[in-house]
Design an enzyme around this catalytic site. Structure first.
Site, mmCIF file in Angstrom:
data_model
loop_
_atom_site.group_PDB
_atom_site.id
_atom_site.type_symbol
_atom_site.label_atom_id
_atom_site.label_comp_id
_atom_site.label_asym_id
_atom_site.label_seq_id
_atom_site.Cartn_x
_atom_site.Cartn_y
_atom_site.Cartn_z
ATOM 1 C CE LYS A 292 9.420 8.732 -2.768
ATOM 2 N NZ LYS A 292 9.932 8.634 -4.165
ATOM 3 C CG HIS B 250 6.390 9.018 -8.463
ATOM 4 N ND1 HIS B 250 7.564 9.340 -9.119
ATOM 5 C CD2 HIS B 250 6.673 9.129 -7.126
ATOM 6 C CE1 HIS B 250 8.508 9.604 -8.230
ATOM 7 N NE2 HIS B 250 8.002 9.484 -7.028
ATOM 8 C CD GLN C 114 4.410 7.060 -13.260
ATOM 9 O OE1 GLN C 114 3.540 7.648 -13.897
ATOM 10 N NE2 GLN C 114 5.547 7.631 -12.890
ATOM 11 N NE ARG D 124 12.767 17.304 -11.778
ATOM 12 C CZ ARG D 124 12.937 16.159 -11.119
ATOM 13 N NH1 ARG D 124 13.268 15.067 -11.785
ATOM 14 N NH2 ARG D 124 12.786 16.110 -9.815
ATOM 15 C CG PHE E 98 15.834 14.936 -3.885
ATOM 16 C CD1 PHE E 98 16.558 15.223 -2.748
ATOM 17 C CD2 PHE E 98 14.485 15.241 -3.916
ATOM 18 C CE1 PHE E 98 15.956 15.801 -1.638
ATOM 19 C CE2 PHE E 98 13.869 15.821 -2.816
ATOM 20 C CZ PHE E 98 14.595 16.105 -1.676
#
Length: 349
Positions: A75, A93, A98, A128, A132
């Site tokens: 993350k 991200h 974003q 990909r 997850f």
């Protein structure tokens, strides 16, 4: 020698890791140096990494790692504005408009580092290599059912916490649903990994589920059928051309729908297909009530697989390991493609 540095996650409620001790042992046998930071939260204990032959570093010391180390986490990094000089593997991200992503890219540009975004590690066909998604869908559907059950009791979804495993989650969910007839659910993106996990959770809880994918959404909307279900689970990631599934006008329309589980969770994107909310929810407050009568609760937790950190870590790490074994060839394959994607977007900052 290629040096992989596995950092401790610094985000609250993030216990996952992208490399298991068995995987670390294989990397070391392949000639890759592996350093693993200590962590107070990681679901897989440090002892296994020690036994595998990894070097151990104190928690969150990666900024001082050798310049040639490749920093690997899952993350986001703390938003402290510091230039990023290393090569980083993580979910950035940052490539879909974003706003926080633009700030991250600016830090890479300032420091001269490179982002190998895990979402953009793809094979020759564009698929990909690791995701997850399944456990995000599974856990997201579970929390959405918790939200519906809380509504049935006249309340709002309480805080959630990590589970020791899949069965513990299912047992807890069954207890919360006891005494209620099951709701109906619709999953969009049902043929993908995320949608498969969401539909599997619904089936495990005997929740009737309608599965939609590209064929059902090719018209571009609107999709009034979504409003005829109790729960809508969005498993389509935002990108240019993604249709709007639930517009703001739906909040005041006649509807059965009272829970949206936005598993894809891209509220900060210009292409958000569920524009009835504008910020992710949290473990402490799993839903945001965006309309009162009738209620509409949006579940948009952006680290859902962490609710099942052991299963999701092992699953993801097994998928990613073949690519990590090629870290000594960063100029080819998945790494070259990811670097090219980064270079395209960092130029726009």
């Amino acid at each position: 020698m290629t040096h992989l540095w596995v950092r401790a996650e610094q985000r609250h409620n993030e216990d996952r890791v992208g490399l298991t001790p068995d995987g670390a042992a294989r990397l070391i046998a392949h000639g890759i140096r592996v350093t693993v930071e200590e962590s107070r939260n990681r679901a897989i204990p440090i002892d296994g990494y020690i036994a595998a032959g990894c070097e151990i570093a104190p928690e969150n010391t990666w900024p001082a790692a050798p310049a040639d180390a490749i920093i690997f986490g899952l993350k986001e990094l703390p938003e402290d504005g510091t230039p990023l000089r290393h090569r980083h593997i993580m979910f950035g991200h940052a490539f879909k408009g974003q706003h926080a992503g633009r700030r991250l890219l600016a830090r890479f540009r300032a420091g001269g580092g490179t982002l190998y975004d895990l979402e953009y590690l793809v094979d020759e066909t564009g698929r990909r290599v690791a995701a997850f998604g399944y456990w995000a869908g599974f856990a997201g559907a579970a929390v959405s059912l918790m939200a519906w059950a809380a509504q049935a009791r006249g309340g709002i979804c309480p805080p959630v916490e990590r589970y020791t495993g899949r069965e513990a989650l299912l047992d807890d969910l069954a207890a919360g649903l006891e005494g209620n007839a099951p709701p109906t659910a619709i999953v969009i993106g049902a043929l993908g990994r995320v949608g498969t996990g969401a539909a599997d959770l619904c089936e495990a809880m005997s929740v009737p589920v309608i599965r939609w994918d590209m064929a059902e959404t090719a018209s571009g909307g609107p999709f009034p059928e979504i409003l005829d279900h109790d729960i809508f689970l969005n498993c389509i990631f935002a990108r240019p051309g993604t249709p709007v599934f639930v517009p703001k006008s739906a909040l005041d329309a006649p509807r059965r729908l009272t829970v949206i589980g936005d598993v894809a969770c891209d509220p900060d994107s210009d292409y958000n297909p569920v524009p009835v909310y504008d910020a992710a929810t949290t473990w402490a407050a799993p839903v945001r009530r965006v309309h009162d009568s009738p209620p509409m609760d949006v579940m948009a937790i952006d680290n859902l697989p962490s609710l099942l950190p052991v299963e999701s870590s092992h699953d993801y790490a097994d998928q990613l390991l073949p690519s990590l074994l090629t870290l000594d060839r960063l100029d080819a394959g998945v790494w070259a493609r990811a670097a090219a994607t980064f270079e395209t977007h960092v130029k726009e900052v």
